[in-house]
Design an enzyme around this catalytic site. Structure first.
Site, PDB file in Angstrom:
ATOM      1  N   ASN A 218      11.159   6.406  -3.300  1.00 44.57           N
ATOM      2  CA  ASN A 218      10.949   6.975  -2.037  1.00 44.57           C
ATOM      3  C   ASN A 218      11.982   7.498  -1.327  1.00 44.57           C
ATOM      4  O   ASN A 218      13.237   7.554  -1.759  1.00 44.57           O
ATOM      5  CB  ASN A 218      10.586   5.390  -1.130  1.00 44.57           C
ATOM      6  CG  ASN A 218      11.021   4.653  -1.375  1.00 44.57           C
ATOM      7  OD1 ASN A 218      12.284   5.033  -0.328  1.00 44.57           O
ATOM      8  ND2 ASN A 218      11.555   2.962  -1.592  1.00 44.57           N
ATOM      9  N   ILE A 315       9.690  -9.894  -1.621  1.00 46.13           N
ATOM     10  CA  ILE A 315      11.004 -11.003  -1.659  1.00 46.13           C
ATOM     11  C   ILE A 315      11.288 -10.912  -0.282  1.00 46.13           C
ATOM     12  O   ILE A 315      11.524 -12.380  -0.271  1.00 46.13           O
ATOM     13  CB  ILE A 315      12.922  -8.986  -1.417  1.00 46.13           C
ATOM     14  CG1 ILE A 315      12.238  -8.675  -2.871  1.00 46.13           C
ATOM     15  CG2 ILE A 315      13.707  -9.953  -1.736  1.00 46.13           C
ATOM     16  CD1 ILE A 315      13.078  -7.731  -3.051  1.00 46.13           C
ATOM     17  N   LYS A 349       3.961 -12.376   6.091  1.00 43.73           N
ATOM     18  CA  LYS A 349       5.566 -12.780   5.220  1.00 43.73           C
ATOM     19  C   LYS A 349       6.168 -14.195   6.449  1.00 43.73           C
ATOM     20  O   LYS A 349       7.182 -13.765   5.609  1.00 43.73           O
ATOM     21  CB  LYS A 349       5.702 -11.672   5.324  1.00 43.73           C
ATOM     22  CG  LYS A 349       5.583 -10.707   4.602  1.00 43.73           C
ATOM     23  CD  LYS A 349       6.142  -9.485   3.766  1.00 43.73           C
ATOM     24  CE  LYS A 349       5.409  -8.447   3.446  1.00 43.73           C
ATOM     25  NZ  LYS A 349       6.232  -6.742   2.802  1.00 43.73           N
TER      26      LYS A 349
HETATM   27  O1  PMT Z   1      16.985   4.320   4.603  1.00 39.46           O
HETATM   28  P1  PMT Z   1      16.691   5.312   6.480  1.00 39.46           P
HETATM   29  O2  PMT Z   1      16.694   6.396   5.718  1.00 39.46           O
HETATM   30  O3  PMT Z   1      17.797   5.032   7.164  1.00 39.46           O
HETATM   31  O4  PMT Z   1      14.936   5.183   6.462  1.00 39.46           O
HETATM   32  C1  PMT Z   1      15.021   3.459   7.392  1.00 39.46           C
HETATM   33  C2  PMT Z   1      14.177   3.002   6.917  1.00 39.46           C
HETATM   34  C3  PMT Z   1      12.608   3.906   7.286  1.00 39.46           C
HETATM   35  C4  PMT Z   1      13.571   2.907   4.962  1.00 39.46           C
HETATM   36  C5  PMT Z   1      13.291   1.849   7.269  1.00 39.46           C
HETATM   37  O5  PMT Z   1      14.415   1.871   9.298  1.00 39.46           O
HETATM   38  C6  PMT Z   1      12.130   1.190   7.075  1.00 39.46           C
HETATM   39  O6  PMT Z   1      11.418   0.910   7.838  1.00 39.46           O
HETATM   40  N1  PMT Z   1      12.710  -0.192   5.787  1.00 39.46           N
HETATM   41  C7  PMT Z   1      11.185  -0.375   5.429  1.00 39.46           C
HETATM   42  C8  PMT Z   1      10.481  -0.245   4.565  1.00 39.46           C
HETATM   43  C9  PMT Z   1       9.475  -1.058   4.128  1.00 39.46           C
HETATM   44  O7  PMT Z   1       9.668  -1.127   2.776  1.00 39.46           O
HETATM   45  O8  PMT Z   1       8.200  -1.175   4.848  1.00 39.46           O
HETATM   46  P2  PMT Z   1       7.333  -2.238   4.826  1.00 39.46           P
HETATM   47  O9  PMT Z   1       6.607  -1.974   5.444  1.00 39.46           O
HETATM   48  O10 PMT Z   1       7.232  -1.613   3.298  1.00 39.46           O
HETATM   49  O11 PMT Z   1       7.923  -3.590   3.761  1.00 39.46           O
HETATM   50  C10 PMT Z   1       7.608  -4.544   5.186  1.00 39.46           C
HETATM   51  C11 PMT Z   1       8.694  -5.514   4.393  1.00 39.46           C
HETATM   52  O12 PMT Z   1       8.977  -6.628   3.300  1.00 39.46           O
HETATM   53  C12 PMT Z   1      10.167  -4.837   4.547  1.00 39.46           C
HETATM   54  O13 PMT Z   1      11.563  -5.305   5.559  1.00 39.46           O
HETATM   55  C13 PMT Z   1      10.747  -4.238   3.394  1.00 39.46           C
HETATM   56  O14 PMT Z   1      12.415  -5.110   2.839  1.00 39.46           O
HETATM   57  C14 PMT Z   1      10.043  -6.025   2.759  1.00 39.46           C
HETATM   58  N2  PMT Z   1       9.981  -5.777   0.859  1.00 39.46           N
HETATM   59  C15 PMT Z   1       8.572  -5.308   0.724  1.00 39.46           C
HETATM   60  C16 PMT Z   1       8.447  -4.737  -0.948  1.00 39.46           C
HETATM   61  C17 PMT Z   1       8.951  -5.767  -1.353  1.00 39.46           C
HETATM   62  N3  PMT Z   1       8.065  -5.555  -2.859  1.00 39.46           N
HETATM   63  N4  PMT Z   1       9.799  -6.790  -0.762  1.00 39.46           N
HETATM   64  C18 PMT Z   1      10.116  -6.622   0.357  1.00 39.46           C
HETATM   65  O15 PMT Z   1      10.875  -7.506   1.025  1.00 39.46           O
END
Ligand code: PMT
Length: 405
Positions: A218, A315, A349
């Protein structure tokens, strides 16, 4: 629509605003970097006054540093007989860069025979030294004794780095990168409100491989997570940064663990949070899916009609489900104003706090130096507005401290 120039204007956080830095430059080949150091200190709001040793003048002229600092440069105790007392009295922080073996030996033993060493003895505030010398000199037991003694007085050290030195030899002795010296100066004048806490931060994307040349990933650049790691270190935390592939340099003082896939990130996060972490902040954009099969050799495109995907393990949910767990902060990257979805994500979560990040907002989300988020916890929420990622990082840490102090 907000212009991107408005976003750019917000990028620089003046962490040294109204701070007076007393910079000592000594006679090493890296002395020429003092001009860049001055520029970067001024860039973050500091005023800089320079003191030079006689030897430093062999490497860079006082005039160059006067132009860079826009201030008088002091090279002798006799230039003005009371300067060695008045300069330290006005300084918020003293930094010596480069710091030679000679100055470190003198300071460690209270020798005061020039403007820099006398001003040092008359100074009672925080001091940062950036040693720089030949690798054999750095490793010499006498030098190491002197350094140890100096550090025992609470002085901060930044660098040196390993690599090819000016003399052509390989070794440890290269002046720390200038941005890292600036960070150490910032840390020296910043309240250490996170001291004693271990903070684990994740950043960047993960890569889920189809074959040795193709992967699913991504747009995450890692900037948000790196800003959080840097801010936490500046505020005194012990920081472990677990990052997927990015083009960024690790902030100084932070332990960097590089990973590639979601499975590797899970392993690293589990290991680090098992070891007494106070907080986990998951800013990484972890891939939600990985190819069911990973080919050992490059798959011929004619043999691929469709992809079968498996879910990766979550995670943050895994850590939050543990009995002994840190304070868990996640991000929710959403496309559109669905604050409610972020709230549900936090509850589902079992996070303690979530940062709602609408990545469709101008200047927010992936790759930019700015962001615009809403920080939610069990008690309420706070909008940050458009800020630099460094400022967003501080806002998240402030809110965490409000709950956990
Ligand atoms: O890296 P940059 O270019 O500065 O951009 C920043 C960002 C947009 C990546 C950052 O600000 C951000 O929003 N990060 C979280 C992205 C994400 O994966 O969001 P999500 O809504 O899909 O996931 C929710 C949470 O679960 C997140 O904290 C993620 O790290 C966590 N997760 C997701 C999938 C997985 N398999 N395990 C996880 O722990």
């Amino acid at each position: 629509m907000r212009s991107s120039s408005a976003a750019r204007r917000k990028q620089k956080l003046k962490r040294l605003k109204n701070k007076s830095v007393l910079l000592g430059v000594t006679g090493g080949v890296a002395a020429f970097k003092a001009a860049d150091l001055i520029r970067r200190l001024k860039d973050v709001g500091a005023s800089v006054t320079v003191m030079m040793t006689e030897a430093a003048k062999q490497f860079i002229t006082p005039l160059s540093l006067q132009v860079a600092s826009q201030n008088t440069v002091y090279t002798s105790v006799f230039q003005d007989p009371l300067t060695h007392i008045s300069l330290p009295a006005l300084a918020d922080v003293m930094v010596i860069a480069p710091a030679t073996a000679n100055i470190i030996a003198k300071l460690a033993n209270g020798i005061a025979d020039d403007i820099l060493s006398t001003a040092f003895l008359a100074y009672q505030g925080p001091v940062v030294i950036a040693p720089s010398m030949n690798g054999k000199m750095f490793e010499h037991p006498i030098f190491q004794e002197n350094l140890k003694r100096l550090l025992s007085f609470g002085i901060r050290q930044v660098g040196p780095e390993s690599g090819t030195l000016a003399c052509g030899e390989e070794g440890k002795g290269r002046l720390a990168d200038v941005p890292d010296i600036v960070d150490s100066v910032i840390a020296a004048v910043t309240p250490q409100d996170l001291k004693g806490r271990k903070i684990v931060v994740t950043a960047g994307p993960t890569r889920e491989h189809l074959d040795p040349v193709r992967f699913l990933s991504n747009r995450s650049s890692g900037k948000m997570g790196f800003s959080i790691a840097r801010a936490a270190w500046i505020r005194g935390a012990a920081v472990v940064l677990i990052s997927g592939p990015t083009a960024l340099k690790s902030p100084s003082g932070v332990i960097l663990r590089q990973v590639d896939t979601a499975a590797q990130m899970l392993r690293a996060v589990t290991e680090e949070t098992d070891k007494d972490a106070s907080v986990l902040i998951m800013a990484a954009a972890v891939a939600d899916f990985r190819p069911h099969l990973q080919a050992r050799t490059k798959a011929a495109k004619d043999n691929i009609d469709s992809l079968v995907l498996d879910r990766t393990q979550d995670i943050i949910a895994h850590v939050a489900a543990q009995k002994k767990k840190p304070f868990v902060i996640g991000f929710a990257a959403e496309t559109g104003g669905k604050l409610e979805r972020a709230k549900q994500k936090m509850q589902r979560k079992k996070m303690d706090m979530i940062v709602f990040n609408d990545v469709t907002e101008i200047g927010a989300g992936f790759e930019s130096d700015t962001n615009n988020v809403v920080i939610l916890d069990r008690k309420g929420s706070a909008k940050t507005g458009l800020l630099s990622k460094d400022e967003i990082a501080d806002a998240i840490l402030d809110r965490y401290l409000k709950i956990k102090t």
